[in-house]
Design a protein around this motif. Structure first.
Motif, PDB file in Angstrom:
ATOM      1  N   MET A   1      41.568  49.115  28.867  1.00 58.44           N
ATOM      2  CA  MET A   1      40.994  47.779  28.868  1.00 58.44           C
ATOM      3  C   MET A   1      41.085  47.138  30.252  1.00 58.44           C
ATOM      4  SD  MET A   1      39.463  45.734  26.960  1.00 58.44           S
ATOM      5  CE  MET A   1      39.042  44.064  26.770  1.00 58.44           C
ATOM      6  N   LYS A   2      42.248  47.335  30.911  1.00 59.13           N
ATOM      7  CA  LYS A   2      42.438  46.773  32.244  1.00 59.13           C
ATOM      8  C   LYS A   2      41.408  47.339  33.220  1.00 59.13           C
ATOM      9  CE  LYS A   2      45.536  48.353  35.054  1.00 59.13           C
ATOM     10  NZ  LYS A   2      46.729  48.739  35.787  1.00 59.13           N
ATOM     11  N   ASN A   3      41.105  48.625  33.094  1.00 58.20           N
ATOM     12  CA  ASN A   3      40.140  49.255  33.986  1.00 58.20           C
ATOM     13  C   ASN A   3      38.738  48.690  33.798  1.00 58.20           C
ATOM     14  OD1 ASN A   3      42.196  50.798  34.968  1.00 58.20           O
ATOM     15  ND2 ASN A   3      41.686  52.608  33.774  1.00 58.20           N
ATOM     16  N   LYS A   4      38.377  48.381  32.566  1.00 54.71           N
ATOM     17  CA  LYS A   4      37.056  47.799  32.306  1.00 54.71           C
ATOM     18  C   LYS A   4      36.954  46.385  32.889  1.00 54.71           C
ATOM     19  CE  LYS A   4      35.992  50.446  28.176  1.00 54.71           C
ATOM     20  NZ  LYS A   4      34.775  51.125  28.485  1.00 54.71           N
ATOM     21  N   ILE A   5      38.026  45.638  32.811  1.00 54.17           N
ATOM     22  CA  ILE A   5      38.029  44.289  33.381  1.00 54.17           C
ATOM     23  C   ILE A   5      37.899  44.354  34.896  1.00 54.17           C
ATOM     24  CG2 ILE A   5      39.451  42.224  33.738  1.00 54.17           C
ATOM     25  CD1 ILE A   5      40.557  42.705  30.896  1.00 54.17           C
ATOM     26  N   LEU A   6      38.664  45.251  35.529  1.00 54.00           N
ATOM     27  CA  LEU A   6      38.570  45.402  36.977  1.00 54.00           C
ATOM     28  C   LEU A   6      37.180  45.858  37.400  1.00 54.00           C
ATOM     29  CD1 LEU A   6      42.017  47.053  37.792  1.00 54.00           C
ATOM     30  CD2 LEU A   6      41.289  44.711  38.266  1.00 54.00           C
ATOM     31  N   THR A   7      36.598  46.773  36.640  1.00 60.26           N
ATOM     32  CA  THR A   7      35.248  47.241  36.943  1.00 60.26           C
ATOM     33  C   THR A   7      34.242  46.103  36.798  1.00 60.26           C
ATOM     34  OG1 THR A   7      35.813  49.463  36.198  1.00 60.26           O
ATOM     35  CG2 THR A   7      33.482  48.935  36.346  1.00 60.26           C
ATOM     36  N   GLY A   8      34.398  45.283  35.768  1.00 63.93           N
ATOM     37  CA  GLY A   8      33.500  44.142  35.579  1.00 63.93           C
ATOM     38  C   GLY A   8      33.599  43.125  36.704  1.00 63.93           C
ATOM     39  N   ILE A   9      34.819  42.861  37.164  1.00 63.64           N
ATOM     40  CA  ILE A   9      34.997  41.925  38.277  1.00 63.64           C
ATOM     41  C   ILE A   9      34.343  42.479  39.540  1.00 63.64           C
ATOM     42  CG2 ILE A   9      36.724  40.902  39.809  1.00 63.64           C
ATOM     43  CD1 ILE A   9      38.573  40.721  37.336  1.00 63.64           C
ATOM     44  N   CYS A  10      34.575  43.762  39.806  1.00 68.55           N
ATOM     45  CA  CYS A  10      33.989  44.380  40.997  1.00 68.55           C
ATOM     46  C   CYS A  10      32.467  44.430  40.908  1.00 68.55           C
ATOM     47  CB  CYS A  10      34.554  45.784  41.198  1.00 68.55           C
ATOM     48  SG  CYS A  10      36.304  45.776  41.611  1.00 68.55           S
ATOM     49  N   PHE A  11      31.945  44.657  39.727  1.00 65.41           N
ATOM     50  CA  PHE A  11      30.497  44.658  39.539  1.00 65.41           C
ATOM     51  C   PHE A  11      29.914  43.272  39.780  1.00 65.41           C
ATOM     52  CE2 PHE A  11      26.664  44.455  36.841  1.00 65.41           C
ATOM     53  CZ  PHE A  11      25.934  45.472  37.434  1.00 65.41           C
ATOM     54  N   GLY A  12      30.610  42.249  39.310  1.00 63.13           N
ATOM     55  CA  GLY A  12      30.153  40.881  39.546  1.00 63.13           C
ATOM     56  C   GLY A  12      30.165  40.506  41.019  1.00 63.13           C
ATOM     57  N   MET A  13      31.111  41.081  41.760  1.00 61.60           N
ATOM     58  CA  MET A  13      31.198  40.803  43.194  1.00 61.60           C
ATOM     59  C   MET A  13      30.038  41.409  43.977  1.00 61.60           C
ATOM     60  SD  MET A  13      35.178  41.317  44.068  1.00 61.60           S
ATOM     61  CE  MET A  13      36.418  40.147  43.621  1.00 61.60           C
ATOM     62  N   LEU A  14      29.318  42.333  43.380  1.00 63.79           N
ATOM     63  CA  LEU A  14      28.185  42.947  44.071  1.00 63.79           C
ATOM     64  C   LEU A  14      27.070  41.942  44.350  1.00 63.79           C
ATOM     65  CD1 LEU A  14      27.718  46.339  42.173  1.00 63.79           C
ATOM     66  CD2 LEU A  14      28.688  45.990  44.434  1.00 63.79           C
ATOM     67  N   PHE A  15      26.915  40.961  43.499  1.00 59.13           N
ATOM     68  CA  PHE A  15      25.757  40.080  43.565  1.00 59.13           C
ATOM     69  C   PHE A  15      26.026  38.756  44.282  1.00 59.13           C
ATOM     70  CE2 PHE A  15      25.400  42.752  39.796  1.00 59.13           C
ATOM     71  CZ  PHE A  15      24.262  43.459  40.144  1.00 59.13           C
ATOM     72  N   VAL A  16      27.286  38.408  44.482  1.00 64.08           N
ATOM     73  CA  VAL A  16      27.617  37.130  45.113  1.00 64.08           C
ATOM     74  C   VAL A  16      27.072  37.020  46.540  1.00 64.08           C
ATOM     75  CG1 VAL A  16      29.524  35.648  45.855  1.00 64.08           C
ATOM     76  CG2 VAL A  16      29.597  36.748  43.617  1.00 64.08           C
ATOM     77  N   PRO A  17      27.189  38.053  47.395  1.00 64.54           N
ATOM     78  CA  PRO A  17      26.655  37.894  48.765  1.00 64.54           C
ATOM     79  C   PRO A  17      25.159  37.614  48.820  1.00 64.54           C
ATOM     80  CG  PRO A  17      28.163  39.736  48.696  1.00 64.54           C
ATOM     81  CD  PRO A  17      27.953  39.299  47.279  1.00 64.54           C
ATOM     82  N   TRP A  18      24.418  38.000  47.827  1.00 67.11           N
ATOM     83  CA  TRP A  18      22.980  37.757  47.828  1.00 67.11           C
ATOM     84  C   TRP A  18      22.636  36.307  47.488  1.00 67.11           C
ATOM     85  CZ3 TRP A  18      19.956  41.103  50.078  1.00 67.11           C
ATOM     86  CH2 TRP A  18      20.413  42.416  50.225  1.00 67.11           C
ATOM     87  N   SER A  19      23.598  35.551  46.979  1.00 67.98           N
ATOM     88  CA  SER A  19      23.323  34.148  46.663  1.00 67.98           C
ATOM     89  C   SER A  19      23.155  33.304  47.926  1.00 67.98           C
ATOM     90  CB  SER A  19      24.433  33.575  45.779  1.00 67.98           C
ATOM     91  OG  SER A  19      25.655  33.534  46.485  1.00 67.98           O
TER      92      SER A  19
END
Length: 94
Positions: A1-19
């Motif tokens: 479960m912890k790995n999925k949360i970390l992966t989700g956070i890292c995936f969300g960080m992919l799109f922030v610089p494009w904002s």
């Protein structure tokens, strides 16, 4: 479960610089000092997201999506370091 949360956070960080593309459409975002502060903030975020993704990968989140996040956030981190270096050399960084 912890790995999925970390992966989700890292995936969300992919799109922030494009904002930054959305924010730079406003006239206030093109004027100094707001432009320098915004670019420096995004560059620091890109470096932090690259480091966070690398640490998460080392701690065990090694699924295929995390590998993609590691590569992309790693490239973002290198670009962020470059942006900060350019800003430092030109005297635009505090």
């Amino acid at each position: 479960m912890k790995n999925k949360i970390l992966t989700g956070i890292c995936f969300g960080m992919l799109f922030v610089p494009w904002s930054i593309l959305l924010l730079r459409q406003f006239p206030w975002a093109l004027e100094s000092p707001a432009a320098e502060i915004m670019i420096a903030s995004y560059a620091v975020f890109m470096v932090v997201s690259g480091v966070f993704t690398a640490v998460s990968y080392v701690l065990g989140a090694r699924d295929s999506l995390m590998k993609v996040c590691l590569v992309v956030n790693g490239l973002y981190a290198v670009a962020g370091i470059g942006f900060l270096g350019i800003m430092y050399q030109t005297g635009k960084l505090w």
